[in-house]
Write a protein that holds these residues in place. Structure first.
Motif, PDB file in Angstrom:
ATOM      1  N   ASP A 198       0.828  -1.207   0.000  1.00 36.88           N
ATOM      2  CA  ASP A 198       0.000   0.000   0.000  1.00 36.88           C
ATOM      3  C   ASP A 198       0.863   1.258   0.000  1.00 36.88           C
ATOM      4  O   ASP A 198       0.540   2.245  -0.675  1.00 36.88           O
ATOM      5  N   TYR A 199       1.959   1.232   0.757  1.00 33.19           N
ATOM      6  CA  TYR A 199       2.844   2.401   0.826  1.00 33.19           C
ATOM      7  C   TYR A 199       3.442   2.707  -0.551  1.00 33.19           C
ATOM      8  O   TYR A 199       3.491   3.869  -0.980  1.00 33.19           O
ATOM      9  N   ASP A 200       3.900   1.630  -1.257  1.00 32.03           N
ATOM     10  CA  ASP A 200       4.469   1.835  -2.598  1.00 32.03           C
ATOM     11  C   ASP A 200       3.413   2.372  -3.557  1.00 32.03           C
ATOM     12  O   ASP A 200       3.699   3.263  -4.382  1.00 32.03           O
ATOM     13  N   ALA A 201       2.171   1.849  -3.461  1.00 33.44           N
ATOM     14  CA  ALA A 201       1.124   2.288  -4.386  1.00 33.44           C
ATOM     15  C   ALA A 201       0.741   3.740  -4.150  1.00 33.44           C
ATOM     16  O   ALA A 201       0.448   4.484  -5.098  1.00 33.44           O
ATOM     17  N   GLU A 202       0.742   4.179  -2.893  1.00 32.79           N
ATOM     18  CA  GLU A 202       0.322   5.544  -2.587  1.00 32.79           C
ATOM     19  C   GLU A 202       1.428   6.565  -2.879  1.00 32.79           C
ATOM     20  O   GLU A 202       1.144   7.680  -3.323  1.00 32.79           O
ATOM     21  N   ARG A 203       2.723   6.182  -2.647  1.00 35.28           N
ATOM     22  CA  ARG A 203       3.811   7.158  -2.742  1.00 35.28           C
ATOM     23  C   ARG A 203       4.783   6.869  -3.890  1.00 35.28           C
ATOM     24  O   ARG A 203       5.797   7.559  -4.030  1.00 35.28           O
TER      25      ARG A 203
END
Length: 694
Positions: free
Chosen positions: A602-607
């Motif tokens: 999720d962190y990679d997808a958002e940032r």
């Protein structure tokens, strides 16, 4: 002879006239006129002497009669005053009012300048209670030192007040300051501080208080003659009545007796006031007792009615939440029912900041004493027991506290809850075979007549369309009978189903958290049996067809726990990580990846970061940040910062062996899913149609 005879006749006539005047109560002037006539008539010297003697005797007798009449008049006046005083004392005056009447009548009757009454306190010290005729304002109690006023202590030394108290006899002096009988011992002392009650003197004020000489107090009032008579109650002297004049004066026995009669009336007034006070106190105590009895009866009636309502609710088939709600209304408190393991079964109201440790300790004390116990401020714990069996406990929070009647009602509520739990257990045991057959049919392979099973479940109050979890519990030793009885009651209480398969207890319970369900069963069943119980759970499922697969998953989970040395523990399929994924019938890859590395994805997808690729490089390089940096073509510090961020997302234990294995497996599964997804979306290569080419 004739002359003598004539003189004798004239003398006899004169003596007869004296007697007639005496009988007619003639005035002294008439007697003198009779003598003058006898002298003018030439009465001889002997006859004149006899006549003068007769006139003197008649005058004395007349004076005595006048004195008798005066005394009679005074007696009548005194009797009238005493009668009026006695009549006034029958009126409902307070003690000071009654004593003031006595002092006022003493001044009026004896013509005194001042009168005052002293009463004896419980410690033997006497105080002036009321005064009449004071020059220093003592009549109102606002005396200026060293005058005589209400509240002043009367000395017990060699003074009039002390002598009256000690002897119980009247004492008087025509001139007190000059009387050598009385020394400079204190007659009166300083007033008690802040307006004391003369009948209850301040303990700090006693005979040791600094005295003012009695002569100074008397001189301030200008008193000379003082007469004191005792106030008696039986054989005890309870005070004294004093009369005083501001001139030298001697008191007659009649005056002393008259003041003594007034003192007797004053003593009656004191006794009357004391009797009235005691009567009022007794009446007040009776009223308070009556009020307490009425309050107690009202509370007992409230307890009886509340208990009756709760018992009617239990006997009418009410469930536990409704019984708890009724108990909370009756106690005006928040009520919660817990099972023997401390799990909440039903409750009404809030329990903010509940001290679980204090509640656990109070629960032990409550079960040991078989009575409610205060656990913390406003929180009580009552045992729910049936004979020697522990069925749980009631936790009650009452902000206003619990009265004795409330405590009794709490005990009755606990008994009602115990009865309800026993009734539910009996019902569960009675319906047990039917419920067992239903769950047996649900877990059969293949299931028997799904539509018919759904109708049977609805008749038993089980909605199979709601999410359910399936729990398998295997007692590790001991007899199975007690566990089966408990399981029947437990399933009935939670609107679930129970059966026994292959020595294991199988429960189908409403809920979505299999792990929590397994833990709850273990926490309650293990202490009950006294030996380990292995518990596995699977789910949730929301249809009759899902029950069989859930049962198979739970059995595989139980076998895996035994193989991994987890005998006696409790777990759900999800708790076993990738092993749970392998044991599961649906092989929930998405759920496993999400649990293992979801926050990083999720962190990679958002940032738009590369934390996932950094993790892969880190594991590919054997856990070396430097080698990972070379593979990623970034600075080693960049890799270190990314690893720190990964630790924040996955938790501080993400690099421990167990979690590392799951993270690596999740990375492989995620990479594989991405490759497969790209292949599904890639265009097919162009193929020439078969045949000759032009």
């Amino acid at each position: 002879m004739d002359t003598h005879g004539a003189d004798g006749g004239a003398g006899a006539d004169a003596l007869l006239a004296v007697l007639e005047l005496l009988a007619g109560q003639g005035s002294p002037g008439e007697f003198e006129a009779l003598l003058d006539e006898a002298r003018l008539a030439g009465l001889d010297e002997a006859g004149l002497g006899r006549l003068e003697r007769a006139v003197d005797l008649a005058g004395a007798l007349h004076a005595e009669r006048a004195a008798d009449r005066a005394r009679s008049a005074r007696s009548d006046a005194s009797l009238a005053v005493l009668t009026d005083t006695a009549r006034d004392l029958t009126l409902s005056y307070d003690l000071d009012g009654l004593l003031r009447i006595v002092a006022r009548r003493a001044r009026l009757l004896l013509g005194m300048d001042m009168a005052y009454v002293t009463l004896r306190g419980p410690r033997g010290t006497s105080y002036i209670r009321v005064t009449e005729g004071s020059r220093t304002g003592g009549d109102t109690g606002a005396t200026t030192r060293p005058g005589l006023g209400a509240g002043l202590r009367v000395g017990t030394g060699n003074c009039i007040g002390g002598l009256v108290q000690r002897t119980g006899e009247p004492v008087w002096t025509p001139d007190y300051p000059a009387d050598p009988r009385f020394t400079a011992d204190p007659d009166f002392t300083d007033p008690a501080p802040a307006g004391p009650d003369p009948t209850d003197p301040d303990p700090e004020v006693g005979p040791e208080a600094a005295p003012d000489p009695g002569t100074e107090a008397v001189r301030a009032e200008g008193l000379r003659a003082v007469l004191g008579v005792p106030l008696r109650s039986g054989d005890s002297v309870i005070g004294a009545l004093f009369g005083a004049d501001r001139r030298v004066r001697s008191y007659t026995p009649q005056e002393i007796a008259l003041l003594g009669a007034l003192a007797d009336l004053a003593a009656l007034a004191v006794e009357k006031a004391g009797l009235l006070d005691r009567t009022r106190a007794e009446l007040l105590e009776l009223e308070q007792d009556s009020a307490r009895v009425r309050t107690s009866l009202a509370r007992m009636r409230h307890v009886s009615e509340a208990h009756g309502r709760i018992m009617n609710l239990v006997l009418a088939g009410g469930d536990l939440p409704h019984v708890v709600m009724a108990a909370g209304d009756a106690l005006d408190a928040a009520v919660m029912v817990r099972d023997p393991g401390g799990r909440r079964l039903a409750g009404g109201g809030d329990f903010p900041g509940l001290d679980e440790e204090a509640v656990a300790k109070a629960s032990l004390d409550a079960h040991a004493g078989r009575r409610p116990v205060l656990a913390a401020d406003s929180v009580w714990v009552a045992p729910v027991i049936a004979g020697s069996e522990d069925l749980g406990g009631l936790v009650v929070r009452a902000e206003g506290g619990l009265t004795d009647e409330d405590g009794r009602l709490l005990e009755l509520v606990a008994q009602s809850v115990a009865l309800l739990l026993l009734m539910q257990r009996s019902t569960a045991v009675a319906e047990g075979p039917v419920r067992d057959e239903l769950l047996d049919d649900l877990i059969a392979d293949p299931p028997h007549a799904p539509q018919q099973i759904a109708r049977r479940a609805r008749r038993l109050g089980v909605d199979l369309r709601r999410p359910h979890v399936l729990v398998v519990a295997r007692p590790e030793g001991g007899e199975q009978g007690r566990a089966v009885v408990w399981a029947s009651s437990y399933a009935y209480r939670l609107s679930g189903l129970k059966t026994v398969q292959g020595g294991c207890i199988v429960l189908l319970l409403p809920g979505v958290d299999a792990s929590a369900a397994a833990a709850a069963v273990s926490q309650e069943l293990t202490p009950l049996l006294g030996h380990p119980v292995s518990v596995a759970a699977a789910g949730p499922g929301a249809s009759p067809d899902a029950v069989g697969p859930l049962y198979a998953e739970a059995l595989r989970c139980l076998d895996a726990m035994s193989a991994l040395g987890g005998t006696g523990s409790a777990a759900g399929v999800a708790d076993l990580g990738f092993l749970g994924m392998l044991l599961s019938d649906d092989h929930d890859v998405d759920g496993f990846v999400e649990n293992a590395i979801g926050p990083v994805l999720d962190y990679d997808a958002e940032r738009l970061t590369d934390l996932t690729r950094t993790l892969e490089a880190y594991f590919a390089s054997g856990g070396s940040p430097t080698n990972a940096a070379e593979a990623l073509h970034v600075h080693p510090n960049t890799v270190s910062r990314r690893l720190e961020r990964i630790g924040e997302l996955l938790g501080p234990e993400w690099q421990k062996p167990g979690q590392v294995l799951e993270v690596q497996l999740a990375l492989r599964l995620q990479r594989t899913r991405e490759v497969l997804a790209r292949r599904r979306t890639a265009p097919a290569p162009f193929r020439h149609p078969a045949g000759p080419v032009d």
